[in-house]
Design a protein around this motif. Structure first.
Motif, PDB file in Angstrom:
ATOM      1  N   ARG A   1       1.492  -8.438  15.917  1.00  0.00           N
ATOM      2  CA  ARG A   1       2.172  -7.906  14.728  1.00  0.00           C
ATOM      3  C   ARG A   1       3.683  -8.125  14.846  1.00  0.00           C
ATOM      4  O   ARG A   1       4.243  -8.063  15.937  1.00  0.00           O
ATOM      5  CB  ARG A   1       1.868  -6.416  14.563  1.00  0.00           C
ATOM      6  CG  ARG A   1       0.419  -6.140  14.230  1.00  0.00           C
ATOM      7  CD  ARG A   1       0.137  -4.667  14.226  1.00  0.00           C
ATOM      8  NE  ARG A   1       0.735  -3.980  13.098  1.00  0.00           N
ATOM      9  CZ  ARG A   1       0.154  -3.825  11.915  1.00  0.00           C
ATOM     10  NH1 ARG A   1      -1.060  -4.285  11.716  1.00  0.00           N
ATOM     11  NH2 ARG A   1       0.757  -3.198  10.939  1.00  0.00           N
TER      12      ARG A   1
ATOM     13  N   GLU B   1      -9.576  -0.220   9.842  1.00  0.00           N
ATOM     14  CA  GLU B   1      -8.964   0.891   9.097  1.00  0.00           C
ATOM     15  C   GLU B   1      -8.490   1.961  10.089  1.00  0.00           C
ATOM     16  O   GLU B   1      -7.411   2.545   9.930  1.00  0.00           O
ATOM     17  CB  GLU B   1      -9.992   1.464   8.117  1.00  0.00           C
ATOM     18  CG  GLU B   1      -9.428   2.420   7.090  1.00  0.00           C
ATOM     19  CD  GLU B   1      -8.311   1.833   6.257  1.00  0.00           C
ATOM     20  OE1 GLU B   1      -7.260   2.496   6.156  1.00  0.00           O
ATOM     21  OE2 GLU B   1      -8.468   0.722   5.718  1.00  0.00           O
TER      22      GLU B   1
ATOM     23  N   GLU C   1      -7.633   1.338  13.134  1.00  0.00           N
ATOM     24  CA  GLU C   1      -6.462   0.741  13.799  1.00  0.00           C
ATOM     25  C   GLU C   1      -5.215   0.946  12.930  1.00  0.00           C
ATOM     26  O   GLU C   1      -4.143   1.303  13.428  1.00  0.00           O
ATOM     27  CB  GLU C   1      -6.694  -0.768  14.013  1.00  0.00           C
ATOM     28  CG  GLU C   1      -5.545  -1.462  14.740  1.00  0.00           C
ATOM     29  CD  GLU C   1      -5.545  -2.969  14.535  1.00  0.00           C
ATOM     30  OE1 GLU C   1      -6.087  -3.439  13.509  1.00  0.00           O
ATOM     31  OE2 GLU C   1      -4.986  -3.673  15.388  1.00  0.00           O
ATOM     32  N   ARG C   2      -5.403   0.743  11.632  1.00  0.00           N
ATOM     33  CA  ARG C   2      -4.297   0.868  10.697  1.00  0.00           C
ATOM     34  C   ARG C   2      -3.720   2.282  10.738  1.00  0.00           C
ATOM     35  O   ARG C   2      -2.513   2.482  10.790  1.00  0.00           O
ATOM     36  CB  ARG C   2      -4.809   0.533   9.303  1.00  0.00           C
ATOM     37  CG  ARG C   2      -3.774   0.528   8.228  1.00  0.00           C
ATOM     38  CD  ARG C   2      -4.355  -0.207   7.037  1.00  0.00           C
ATOM     39  NE  ARG C   2      -3.486  -0.076   5.895  1.00  0.00           N
ATOM     40  CZ  ARG C   2      -3.752   0.686   4.858  1.00  0.00           C
ATOM     41  NH1 ARG C   2      -4.858   1.400   4.825  1.00  0.00           N
ATOM     42  NH2 ARG C   2      -2.926   0.746   3.854  1.00  0.00           N
TER      43      ARG C   2
ATOM     44  N   ALA D   1     -11.757  -7.339   2.935  1.00  0.00           N
ATOM     45  CA  ALA D   1     -10.663  -7.096   3.867  1.00  0.00           C
ATOM     46  C   ALA D   1     -10.551  -8.246   4.833  1.00  0.00           C
ATOM     47  O   ALA D   1     -11.550  -8.684   5.393  1.00  0.00           O
ATOM     48  CB  ALA D   1     -10.934  -5.811   4.624  1.00  0.00           C
TER      49      ALA D   1
ATOM     50  N   ALA E   1      -5.290  -4.816  11.047  1.00  0.00           N
ATOM     51  CA  ALA E   1      -4.800  -3.791  10.123  1.00  0.00           C
ATOM     52  C   ALA E   1      -4.021  -4.304   8.924  1.00  0.00           C
ATOM     53  O   ALA E   1      -2.899  -3.903   8.674  1.00  0.00           O
ATOM     54  CB  ALA E   1      -3.946  -2.796  10.899  1.00  0.00           C
ATOM     55  N   HIS E   2      -4.631  -5.235   8.201  1.00  0.00           N
ATOM     56  CA  HIS E   2      -4.072  -5.585   6.904  1.00  0.00           C
ATOM     57  C   HIS E   2      -4.464  -4.477   5.942  1.00  0.00           C
ATOM     58  O   HIS E   2      -5.265  -3.635   6.273  1.00  0.00           O
ATOM     59  CB  HIS E   2      -4.647  -6.921   6.427  1.00  0.00           C
ATOM     60  CG  HIS E   2      -4.073  -8.075   7.145  1.00  0.00           C
ATOM     61  ND1 HIS E   2      -3.131  -8.897   6.609  1.00  0.00           N
ATOM     62  CD2 HIS E   2      -4.279  -8.516   8.403  1.00  0.00           C
ATOM     63  CE1 HIS E   2      -2.797  -9.819   7.484  1.00  0.00           C
ATOM     64  NE2 HIS E   2      -3.477  -9.617   8.586  1.00  0.00           N
ATOM     65  N   GLY E   3      -3.941  -4.544   4.733  1.00  0.00           N
ATOM     66  CA  GLY E   3      -4.267  -3.519   3.731  1.00  0.00           C
ATOM     67  C   GLY E   3      -5.753  -3.274   3.616  1.00  0.00           C
ATOM     68  O   GLY E   3      -6.472  -3.340   4.568  1.00  0.00           O
ATOM     69  N   GLY E   4      -6.240  -3.032   2.450  1.00  0.00           N
ATOM     70  CA  GLY E   4      -7.672  -2.856   2.286  1.00  0.00           C
ATOM     71  C   GLY E   4      -8.009  -1.484   1.794  1.00  0.00           C
ATOM     72  O   GLY E   4      -8.095  -1.253   0.606  1.00  0.00           O
ATOM     73  N   GLY E   5      -8.143  -0.558   2.682  1.00  0.00           N
ATOM     74  CA  GLY E   5      -8.580   0.773   2.298  1.00  0.00           C
ATOM     75  C   GLY E   5      -7.438   1.612   1.768  1.00  0.00           C
ATOM     76  O   GLY E   5      -6.308   1.148   1.639  1.00  0.00           O
ATOM     77  N   PRO E   6      -7.743   2.849   1.451  1.00  0.00           N
ATOM     78  CA  PRO E   6      -6.695   3.714   0.945  1.00  0.00           C
ATOM     79  C   PRO E   6      -5.692   4.065   2.029  1.00  0.00           C
ATOM     80  O   PRO E   6      -5.993   3.985   3.205  1.00  0.00           O
ATOM     81  CB  PRO E   6      -7.462   4.961   0.511  1.00  0.00           C
ATOM     82  CG  PRO E   6      -8.712   4.938   1.313  1.00  0.00           C
ATOM     83  CD  PRO E   6      -9.025   3.507   1.577  1.00  0.00           C
ATOM     84  N   GLU E   7      -4.512   4.441   1.604  1.00  0.00           N
ATOM     85  CA  GLU E   7      -3.495   4.865   2.562  1.00  0.00           C
ATOM     86  C   GLU E   7      -3.968   6.110   3.283  1.00  0.00           C
ATOM     87  O   GLU E   7      -4.570   6.983   2.662  1.00  0.00           O
ATOM     88  CB  GLU E   7      -2.214   5.226   1.803  1.00  0.00           C
ATOM     89  CG  GLU E   7      -1.509   4.052   1.195  1.00  0.00           C
ATOM     90  CD  GLU E   7      -0.806   3.216   2.250  1.00  0.00           C
ATOM     91  OE1 GLU E   7       0.011   3.760   2.982  1.00  0.00           O
ATOM     92  OE2 GLU E   7      -1.102   2.020   2.331  1.00  0.00           O
ATOM     93  N   PRO E   8      -3.713   6.226   4.584  1.00  0.00           N
ATOM     94  CA  PRO E   8      -4.092   7.465   5.246  1.00  0.00           C
ATOM     95  C   PRO E   8      -3.312   8.641   4.652  1.00  0.00           C
ATOM     96  O   PRO E   8      -2.168   8.470   4.222  1.00  0.00           O
ATOM     97  CB  PRO E   8      -3.704   7.239   6.706  1.00  0.00           C
ATOM     98  CG  PRO E   8      -2.807   6.073   6.720  1.00  0.00           C
ATOM     99  CD  PRO E   8      -3.080   5.275   5.480  1.00  0.00           C
ATOM    100  N   VAL E   9      -3.960   9.776   4.634  1.00  0.00           N
ATOM    101  CA  VAL E   9      -3.320  10.939   4.034  1.00  0.00           C
ATOM    102  C   VAL E   9      -2.243  11.468   4.971  1.00  0.00           C
ATOM    103  O   VAL E   9      -2.445  11.559   6.172  1.00  0.00           O
ATOM    104  CB  VAL E   9      -4.378  12.032   3.789  1.00  0.00           C
ATOM    105  CG1 VAL E   9      -3.743  13.255   3.163  1.00  0.00           C
ATOM    106  CG2 VAL E   9      -5.479  11.495   2.887  1.00  0.00           C
TER     107      VAL E   9
ATOM    108  N   ALA F   1       3.222  10.564   9.468  1.00  0.00           N
ATOM    109  CA  ALA F   1       3.162  10.727  10.921  1.00  0.00           C
ATOM    110  C   ALA F   1       3.966  11.961  11.315  1.00  0.00           C
ATOM    111  O   ALA F   1       5.067  12.167  10.792  1.00  0.00           O
ATOM    112  CB  ALA F   1       3.742   9.493  11.588  1.00  0.00           C
TER     113      ALA F   1
ATOM    114  N   ARG G   1       8.536   6.025  -3.009  1.00  0.00           N
ATOM    115  CA  ARG G   1       7.186   5.801  -3.544  1.00  0.00           C
ATOM    116  C   ARG G   1       7.084   6.265  -4.998  1.00  0.00           C
ATOM    117  O   ARG G   1       6.472   5.594  -5.832  1.00  0.00           O
ATOM    118  CB  ARG G   1       6.146   6.579  -2.723  1.00  0.00           C
ATOM    119  CG  ARG G   1       5.820   5.950  -1.403  1.00  0.00           C
ATOM    120  CD  ARG G   1       5.105   6.986  -0.541  1.00  0.00           C
ATOM    121  NE  ARG G   1       4.864   6.468   0.776  1.00  0.00           N
ATOM    122  CZ  ARG G   1       3.698   5.950   1.162  1.00  0.00           C
ATOM    123  NH1 ARG G   1       2.706   5.902   0.329  1.00  0.00           N
ATOM    124  NH2 ARG G   1       3.536   5.492   2.376  1.00  0.00           N
TER     125      ARG G   1
ATOM    126  N   ARG H   1       6.636   2.472   2.932  1.00  0.00           N
ATOM    127  CA  ARG H   1       7.679   2.679   3.923  1.00  0.00           C
ATOM    128  C   ARG H   1       8.083   1.337   4.467  1.00  0.00           C
ATOM    129  O   ARG H   1       7.317   0.392   4.426  1.00  0.00           O
ATOM    130  CB  ARG H   1       7.119   3.543   5.061  1.00  0.00           C
ATOM    131  CG  ARG H   1       7.443   4.978   4.876  1.00  0.00           C
ATOM    132  CD  ARG H   1       6.882   5.768   5.996  1.00  0.00           C
ATOM    133  NE  ARG H   1       5.475   5.944   5.824  1.00  0.00           N
ATOM    134  CZ  ARG H   1       4.690   6.453   6.752  1.00  0.00           C
ATOM    135  NH1 ARG H   1       5.168   6.801   7.897  1.00  0.00           N
ATOM    136  NH2 ARG H   1       3.426   6.619   6.522  1.00  0.00           N
TER     137      ARG H   1
END
Lengths: 444, 464
Positions: A61, A329, A331-332, B391, B396-404, B407, B422, B463
């Motif tokens: 990355r 996911e 990992e993301r 995907a 870890a490319h995009g794909g699914g929803p953003e984690p809630v 950090a 945002r 971000r």
């Protein structure tokens, strides 16, 4: 020495995380920089559909544009703030000690331990918790001493020193019970059970969970420790193949959780249901429960592990594409939440997926998992699990000698932890060893 | 080749008290409607002809579930819809098992049923998958699917190149099937009985790649606890496929060149040279010309590898191959996943043909893998396709929803500034709307934007 200004027109190379790691010394104080760069890193888009993509890890990355976007001073300030907070607590502890307030000193030191623990520094957390214990060693009220022991036990367990963690939990249990600290004693018994479960000493773990329930028996008000103990008992029964017996325990755990805070228990109950169905081979239904667990989990760490379980449910059905998607996911989320300690588990699973797809280079993912374990000084259990999965993948590939050699290494690591063959036999029945029963792992 | 559904009509088995919602929905969609009163009549109707759709009204107590299964097995029901007084997880699982396309709660919402029937009616004829054993592949050969002019040229070159022992360089975008071509070259060559060994040069870190390629002796370095045979040696008598060779370091390029010239390998930490008889096929998705100009790739190695150069066309240049490949992958994954899927609708195929396919055949393969799993019943419809949503497989490319959530290490200031960015991005930089969604006054937003150095123009919203 002043920094050299760059000549006009200098083209800045995009650095990868591996290049950054190689360029810097392995110093603890640089960890926040590396974690921050990881959290802000971007994938190499050219690998999106390349053959090497399946084996891609965080190392490839790209870190953000260092010259334009990255503020190292802000990072240093944040670290300084954190350190300042800990120092303030140390100051408070010393002042309390000088004033003869041992309990106040211990409270401040335990707060410092919690801060270090939250920052993924269990070694430092252990140090502060031990100091808190010493501060109240002479105190007649042993309740805080027992609490300090539980916190140091938890840190020792995270560090992989299971024997030490068990000793501390047992001692805490005795002290708390002597002080009629019911919930403290139950928490310590559950903690001891969890360590014993780590070691594959199922019968002893079961007895500790039952002790916790006995201790809680006279308590009239609801306590979360009750459902923690019950769900762990369920896990033990299920893991020993006593499925019928495990079911009512799960229902009891659910009922006990409903009395207090059903929402926070939901993901763990759903996760346990998913694991149970996995053990029964009902992968489709397990998937549904894992999905609910992921959806309802509020903490990144739990969500990552539950998502990996979801990926496992696909892998078990040979649906490697879905398994890989969910593992990526996870990992993301690990990257965005800077949860590096969860990445070895992610890469272990991705390695198993690549291996199931006959990828001859799957070993790269196991190697990365091991590298991260070593870099972050993660518990030996993490390393043992990866080495075992690595061995299984090499065996699938027909690399008999390498597989045997790795298996021996895994055995040695399990032995260091005091793990018996029992855990491995369980693995033979229910798939590779899993540390994904979250309540057992980190509930105390 | 194409099977049209003979009857553009909806067959309906419903309880007497179920009303005529289904009939109205079917007729509004332009479909004929046939209602039957009993199970016997139902199966007679199914025997007569295939239907566009069949709607079964089930009782609450699951006694009708076996009927749904039998209807699905009949193969003439078309899109199967189930309706029931109540829906539940058990019912949904049953729906999945029998391959029904929808489970609707009674009383059925007419508009919903109408839109779902319209989608089914609009799918066009079904195009059946080929039988895997009838695709013209020679026994044991890797299958190169396609009959576009671009592929015709490729086949000719592969056939010519397979007769020589020269090194081959395969070029082409990611996902175009370079490894399949390499396997085909190996299979068609005199080395067919020898091993085919592949190694991905971009995936393996440099320090590991050297020992993977050349092997190592025991004790050569920390961790070398046993002797390891490298991939060159493993490929002895066969073919070594060096994928993504453009990512190899210059040091290793020099070592590979030496092996190609001297036909011997020396294990890391070893002193003895080992003769190897290996045909090397290399592949890259990079343009090696600029890489050579920039000194990232050795010119002498390039000329040694590119004795025969084969360029694989991207999928978007392969015309009708998308259709052929989709049908091939459909058959392949139906077999692999044990699903009774046997065809894809014309509309779904058109959707596939319209897609851009940045991930080429690999992406199409993934889309069809998913489609087979998502398909309800025996036919893949356009709604089953996740075109453009598959995907990517890399880190870890995009794909699914953003984690809630954010950090926990982030400061409140960072979270606030990010959230403002945002909010602005979501309304294309419109301050009043952003202020409203944030629940603060416009002036407060302006002040905070100034404080955090946010310029207010639309951004990518994430971000940094």
């Amino acid at each position: 020495m002043r920094a050299r200004s760059l000549p006009y027109g200098t083209v800045m190379k995009r650095l990868t995380l591996d290049e950054v790691r190689t360029a810097l010394p392995e110093l603890d104080e640089l960890r926040p920089i590396l974690d921050d760069l990881l959290g802000r890193s971007e994938p190499d888009r050219s690998k999106a559909w390349a053959g090497s993509g399946q084996l891609d890890t965080v190392g490839s990355r790209f870190v953000p544009d260092i010259s334009a976007a990255h503020d190292f001073a802000a990072l240093a300030r944040r670290e300084a703030d954190r350190l300042q907070a800990v120092y303030r607590l140390v100051g408070r502890a010393l002042a309390a000690l000088a004033a003869g307030d041992a309990l106040g000193a211990a409270a401040a030191l335990l707060e410092a331990a919690a801060s270090e623990e939250a920052g993924d520094r269990p070694d430092r957390a252990l140090g502060y918790a031990e100091a808190a214990f010493r501060a109240v060693e002479g105190d007649r009220d042993r309740t805080v001493a027992a609490l300090a022991l539980r916190r140091s036990a938890r840190a020792a367990r995270t560090l992989g020193d299971l024997a030490d963690a068990l000793r501390r939990y047992e001692q805490s249990h005795d002290l708390a019970r002597g002080m009629s600290d019911t919930r403290g004693a139950a928490e310590a018994a559950i903690g001891a059970g969890n360590v014993l479960q780590d070691q594959g000493r199922w019968d002893e773990a079961e007895s500790r969970y039952r002790t916790a329930l006995e201790v809680l028996e006279p308590l009239t008000e609801p306590a979360p420790e009750r459902w923690h103990a019950l769900i762990n008992l369920h896990i033990v029964a299920r893991s020993r193949g006593r499925i019928e017996e495990s079911l009512p325990l799960l229902r009891e755990a659910e009922a006990a959780a409903a009395v207090i805070d059903a929402d926070s228990a939901t993901p763990f109950i759903e996760n346990a249901r998913g694991q149970l169905l996995m053990a029964q081979g009902a992968y489709d239904r397990a998937e549904e429960h894992f999905r609910t667990a992921v959806r309802t989990a509020t903490h990144s760490r739990a969500r990552i592990t539950m998502r990996l379980n979801l990926a496992e449910s696909f892998l078990a059905r040979g649906r490697t594409l879905d398994a890989a998607e969910h593992a990526r996911e996870a990992e993301r989320e690990a990257i965005r939440a800077r949860m590096v300690p969860t990445l070895p588990e992610v890469y272990r699973l991705l390695g198993r997926i690549a291996s199931a797809e006959d990828n001859p280079d799957a070993f790269v993912l196991f190697e990365r998992s091991l590298e991260l374990v070593r870099q972050r000084k993660l518990p030996i259990l993490e390393e043992a699990l990866t080495v075992q999965a690595y061995a299984e993948a090499e065996a699938l590939r027909g690399e008999k000698d390498t597989a045997e050699q790795l298996l021996e290494e895994a055995r040695e690591r399990f032995a260091v932890l005091g793990m018996t063959q029992e855990r491995q036999r369980w693995a033979d029945v229910f798939g590779p060893p899993s540390d994904n029963d979250i309540p057992a792992k980190g509930m105390t | 080749m194409e099977n049209s559904t003979a009857t553009r009509a909806v067959l309906c088995l419903q309880r007497p008290d179920a009303g005529n919602t289904t009939e109205r929905a079917a007729r509004a969609t332009g479909l004929d409607f046939v209602a039957v009163q009993g199970v016997g009549e139902l199966f007679k109707a199914l025997d007569r002809s295939p239907w566009t759709a069949t709607v079964l009204s089930l009782s609450a107590d699951h006694v009708d579930d076996p009927i749904a299964k039998r209807v699905a097995e009949q193969g003439t029901a078309g899109a199967l819809f189930l309706t029931a007084p109540a829906v539940s997880l058990e019912r949904a699982l049953m729906m999945e098992r029998v391959g029904a396309v929808g489970l609707l709660r009674e009383p059925v919402d007419e508009a919903e049923l109408q839109s779902r029937l319209a989608a089914v009616a609009d799918e066009g004829p079904e195009v059946p998958f080929p039988r895997l054993d009838e695709e013209g592949a020679l026994e044991g050969a890797p299958l190169l699917v396609g009959d576009s002019p671009a592929m015709g040229t490729l086949f000719e070159t592969v056939a010519r190149a397979s007769r020589s022992t020269s090194t081959v360089l395969l070029t082409g975008e990611s996902g175009t099937g370079k490894e399949v071509v390499a396997r085909s070259l190996h299979w068609a060559s005199d080395r067919r009985s020898g091993p085919f060994v592949a190694v991905n040069c971009a995936a393996i870190p440099e320090q590991l790649l050297e020992s993977e390629l050349f092997g190592h002796e025991r004790g050569a370095f920390t961790g070398a606890v046993a002797r390891r045979v490298g991939r060159f040696e493993r490929a002895h008598g066969g073919t070594l496929f060096l994928d993504e060779i453009g990512d190899m370091s210059l040091v290793l390029q020099a070592k590979v060149l030496r092996v190609l010239e001297d036909r011997v390998v020396e294990r890391v930490g070893g002193e003895k040279s080992q003769p190897v008889d290996v045909r090397v096929i290399a592949a890259t998705n990079q343009a090696l010309g600029p890489a050579m100009q920039e000194g990232r790739f050795r010119e002498d190695l390039f000329y040694r590898l590119a004795v025969v150069e084969l360029n694989l066309p991207p999928l978007r240049m392969r015309g009708g191959d998308v259709r052929r490949l989709a049908l091939h992958f459909g058959a392949h994954f139906a077999h692999r996943h044990g699903k009774p899927v046997r065809a894809v609708t014309q509309r779904a195929l058109l959707r596939l043909e319209d897609a851009a396919w940045p991930g080429n055949v690999r992406e199409l393969r993934n889309v069809m893998d998913r489609a087979v799993l998502l398909a309800h019943g025996e036919v893949i419809r356009s709604a089953d396709l996740r075109v453009g949503l598959a995907a990517p497989i890399a880190s870890a490319h995009g794909g699914g929803p953003e984690p809630v959530g954010y950090a926990p290490e982030l400061s409140l200031e960072e979270v606030e500034s990010d959230h403002i960015r945002r909010a602005l991005a979501s309304v294309d930089g419109h301050m009043a709307q952003a202020a409203e969604s944030l629940g603060i006054h416009r002036n407060t937003l302006a002040r905070k934007m100034k404080e955090y150095g946010i310029d207010g123009r639309p951004t990518n919203g994430g971000r940094p």
